[in-house]
Design a protein around this motif. Structure first.
Motif, PDB file in Angstrom:
ATOM      1  N   LEU A   1     -26.178 -51.240  11.960  1.00 43.81           N
ATOM      2  CA  LEU A   1     -26.844 -52.455  11.495  1.00 43.81           C
ATOM      3  C   LEU A   1     -25.864 -53.212  10.610  1.00 43.81           C
ATOM      4  O   LEU A   1     -25.568 -52.787   9.499  1.00 43.81           O
ATOM      5  CB  LEU A   1     -28.100 -52.116  10.696  1.00 43.81           C
ATOM      6  N   ALA A   2     -25.328 -54.311  11.104  1.00 44.30           N
ATOM      7  CA  ALA A   2     -24.409 -55.127  10.320  1.00 44.30           C
ATOM      8  C   ALA A   2     -24.664 -56.591  10.644  1.00 44.30           C
ATOM      9  O   ALA A   2     -25.183 -56.924  11.709  1.00 44.30           O
ATOM     10  CB  ALA A   2     -22.969 -54.745  10.630  1.00 44.30           C
ATOM     11  N   ALA A   3     -24.276 -57.445   9.716  1.00 45.88           N
ATOM     12  CA  ALA A   3     -24.400 -58.893   9.882  1.00 45.88           C
ATOM     13  C   ALA A   3     -25.823 -59.325  10.210  1.00 45.88           C
ATOM     14  O   ALA A   3     -26.062 -60.147  11.076  1.00 45.88           O
ATOM     15  CB  ALA A   3     -23.433 -59.392  10.949  1.00 45.88           C
ATOM     16  N   VAL A   4     -26.776 -58.738   9.492  1.00 43.92           N
ATOM     17  CA  VAL A   4     -28.174 -59.073   9.739  1.00 43.92           C
ATOM     18  C   VAL A   4     -28.967 -58.887   8.436  1.00 43.92           C
ATOM     19  O   VAL A   4     -28.670 -58.015   7.630  1.00 43.92           O
ATOM     20  CB  VAL A   4     -28.751 -58.187  10.879  1.00 43.92           C
ATOM     21  N   ASP A   5     -29.928 -59.779   8.231  1.00 47.49           N
ATOM     22  CA  ASP A   5     -30.890 -59.632   7.139  1.00 47.49           C
ATOM     23  C   ASP A   5     -32.225 -59.249   7.761  1.00 47.49           C
ATOM     24  O   ASP A   5     -32.666 -59.875   8.728  1.00 47.49           O
ATOM     25  CB  ASP A   5     -31.056 -60.936   6.359  1.00 47.49           C
ATOM     26  N   LEU A   6     -32.859 -58.224   7.221  1.00 44.18           N
ATOM     27  CA  LEU A   6     -34.124 -57.723   7.750  1.00 44.18           C
ATOM     28  C   LEU A   6     -35.180 -57.745   6.656  1.00 44.18           C
ATOM     29  O   LEU A   6     -34.897 -57.393   5.508  1.00 44.18           O
ATOM     30  CB  LEU A   6     -33.977 -56.276   8.236  1.00 44.18           C
TER      31      LEU A   6
ATOM     32  N   VAL B   1     -33.496 -44.725  11.470  1.00 38.82           N
ATOM     33  CA  VAL B   1     -32.938 -45.558  12.534  1.00 38.82           C
ATOM     34  C   VAL B   1     -31.494 -45.951  12.213  1.00 38.82           C
ATOM     35  O   VAL B   1     -30.635 -45.969  13.095  1.00 38.82           O
ATOM     36  CB  VAL B   1     -33.818 -46.805  12.756  1.00 38.82           C
ATOM     37  N   ALA B   2     -31.219 -46.250  10.943  1.00 42.07           N
ATOM     38  CA  ALA B   2     -29.885 -46.703  10.543  1.00 42.07           C
ATOM     39  C   ALA B   2     -28.834 -45.614  10.716  1.00 42.07           C
ATOM     40  O   ALA B   2     -27.662 -45.917  10.925  1.00 42.07           O
ATOM     41  CB  ALA B   2     -29.912 -47.191   9.099  1.00 42.07           C
TER      42      ALA B   2
ATOM     43  N   THR C   1     -26.616 -63.004  10.350  1.00 41.91           N
ATOM     44  CA  THR C   1     -25.715 -63.675   9.424  1.00 41.91           C
ATOM     45  C   THR C   1     -24.363 -63.851  10.104  1.00 41.91           C
ATOM     46  O   THR C   1     -24.061 -63.169  11.084  1.00 41.91           O
ATOM     47  CB  THR C   1     -25.566 -62.865   8.120  1.00 41.91           C
ATOM     48  N   GLU C   2     -23.574 -64.762   9.589  1.00 36.67           N
ATOM     49  CA  GLU C   2     -22.324 -65.098  10.247  1.00 36.67           C
ATOM     50  C   GLU C   2     -21.199 -64.116   9.937  1.00 36.67           C
ATOM     51  O   GLU C   2     -20.292 -63.949  10.717  1.00 36.67           O
ATOM     52  CB  GLU C   2     -21.908 -66.519   9.849  1.00 36.67           C
ATOM     53  N   HIS C   3     -21.226 -63.515   8.815  1.00 31.74           N
ATOM     54  CA  HIS C   3     -20.130 -62.636   8.409  1.00 31.74           C
ATOM     55  C   HIS C   3     -20.443 -61.183   8.761  1.00 31.74           C
ATOM     56  O   HIS C   3     -21.590 -60.817   8.964  1.00 31.74           O
ATOM     57  CB  HIS C   3     -19.864 -62.788   6.907  1.00 31.74           C
ATOM     58  N   GLU C   4     -19.429 -60.367   8.844  1.00 27.94           N
ATOM     59  CA  GLU C   4     -19.607 -58.950   9.196  1.00 27.94           C
ATOM     60  C   GLU C   4     -19.890 -58.104   7.955  1.00 27.94           C
ATOM     61  O   GLU C   4     -19.205 -57.122   7.693  1.00 27.94           O
ATOM     62  CB  GLU C   4     -18.353 -58.430   9.919  1.00 27.94           C
ATOM     63  N   ALA C   5     -20.847 -58.505   7.181  1.00 26.12           N
ATOM     64  CA  ALA C   5     -21.246 -57.761   5.991  1.00 26.12           C
ATOM     65  C   ALA C   5     -22.259 -56.702   6.386  1.00 26.12           C
ATOM     66  O   ALA C   5     -22.865 -56.765   7.455  1.00 26.12           O
ATOM     67  CB  ALA C   5     -21.858 -58.711   4.974  1.00 26.12           C
ATOM     68  N   PRO C   6     -22.457 -55.716   5.529  1.00 20.67           N
ATOM     69  CA  PRO C   6     -23.510 -54.741   5.823  1.00 20.67           C
ATOM     70  C   PRO C   6     -24.880 -55.415   5.876  1.00 20.67           C
ATOM     71  O   PRO C   6     -25.067 -56.497   5.326  1.00 20.67           O
ATOM     72  CB  PRO C   6     -23.449 -53.747   4.659  1.00 20.67           C
ATOM     73  N   ALA C   7     -25.804 -54.768   6.532  1.00 16.55           N
ATOM     74  CA  ALA C   7     -27.168 -55.297   6.639  1.00 16.55           C
ATOM     75  C   ALA C   7     -27.782 -55.386   5.244  1.00 16.55           C
ATOM     76  O   ALA C   7     -27.478 -54.595   4.360  1.00 16.55           O
ATOM     77  CB  ALA C   7     -28.004 -54.388   7.524  1.00 16.55           C
TER      78      ALA C   7
ATOM     79  N   LYS D   1     -36.050 -56.100  20.131  1.00 17.25           N
ATOM     80  CA  LYS D   1     -36.666 -57.371  20.503  1.00 17.25           C
ATOM     81  C   LYS D   1     -36.190 -58.510  19.594  1.00 17.25           C
ATOM     82  O   LYS D   1     -36.038 -59.645  20.035  1.00 17.25           O
ATOM     83  CB  LYS D   1     -38.188 -57.251  20.451  1.00 17.25           C
ATOM     84  N   GLY D   2     -35.940 -58.197  18.334  1.00 12.86           N
ATOM     85  CA  GLY D   2     -35.439 -59.194  17.399  1.00 12.86           C
ATOM     86  C   GLY D   2     -33.929 -59.378  17.473  1.00 12.86           C
ATOM     87  O   GLY D   2     -33.359 -60.134  16.707  1.00 12.86           O
ATOM     88  N   GLU D   3     -33.310 -58.672  18.388  1.00 12.63           N
ATOM     89  CA  GLU D   3     -31.868 -58.749  18.655  1.00 12.63           C
ATOM     90  C   GLU D   3     -31.038 -58.382  17.438  1.00 12.63           C
ATOM     91  O   GLU D   3     -29.987 -58.955  17.180  1.00 12.63           O
ATOM     92  CB  GLU D   3     -31.490 -60.143  19.159  1.00 12.63           C
ATOM     93  N   ALA D   4     -31.501 -57.402  16.672  1.00 16.19           N
ATOM     94  CA  ALA D   4     -30.736 -56.916  15.524  1.00 16.19           C
ATOM     95  C   ALA D   4     -29.804 -55.792  15.948  1.00 16.19           C
ATOM     96  O   ALA D   4     -28.863 -55.467  15.237  1.00 16.19           O
ATOM     97  CB  ALA D   4     -31.672 -56.420  14.426  1.00 16.19           C
ATOM     98  N   LEU D   5     -30.064 -55.183  17.103  1.00 13.79           N
ATOM     99  CA  LEU D   5     -29.190 -54.099  17.589  1.00 13.79           C
ATOM    100  C   LEU D   5     -28.234 -54.618  18.626  1.00 13.79           C
ATOM    101  O   LEU D   5     -28.458 -55.524  19.347  1.00 13.79           O
ATOM    102  CB  LEU D   5     -30.043 -52.981  18.212  1.00 13.79           C
TER     103      LEU D   5
END
Length: 113
Positions: free
Chosen positions: A78-83, A72-73, A36-42, A109-113
């Motif tokens: 984990l920020a700015a990402v929808d999982l 893991v969290a 996601t574009e904003h720095e919101a929590p995951a 691999k999904g580049e969430a980290l």
């Protein structure tokens, strides 16, 4: 970790992650990731289909995925990402340490980290 992950609740949110995000399959789970574009929590959603089993089995599978994500969290930001974590038939019987390793691998691999 910045904030606790929030929940994806509505079907259109799940569909947006599925259509625009990256999909990573591991032996224990399938992960869909959308930056996601904003720095919101995951934001996180969990899905387990009826193919996996009855309601008791699906809920147990969902609880295992939730526990693995919490584990893991705690270690990562984990920020700015929808999982969306999708449970498989093998999720239920997979040793917990291997399920965590699957999730960490999928996040990298999904580049969430």
């Amino acid at each position: 970790m910045a904030d606790q992950p929030q929940k994806l609740r509505k079907r259109p949110e799940f569909l947006r992650v599925a259509s625009r995000g990256r999909k990573v399959a591991t032996p224990g789970l399938v992960l869909q990731v959308l930056r996601t574009e904003h720095e919101a929590p995951a934001r996180v959603g969990f899905t387990v289909t009826k193919k996996v089993g009855n309601a008791v089995v699906r809920n147990r599978t969902r609880r295992r995925l939730r526990a693995a994500l919490q584990h893991v969290a705690r270690k990562t930001d984990l920020a700015a990402v929808d999982l969306v974590l999708i449970g498989r038939d093998s999720t239920r019987g997979r040793p917990f340490d291997r399920l965590i390793a699957d999730l960490e691998h999928a996040l990298r691999k999904g580049e969430a980290l």
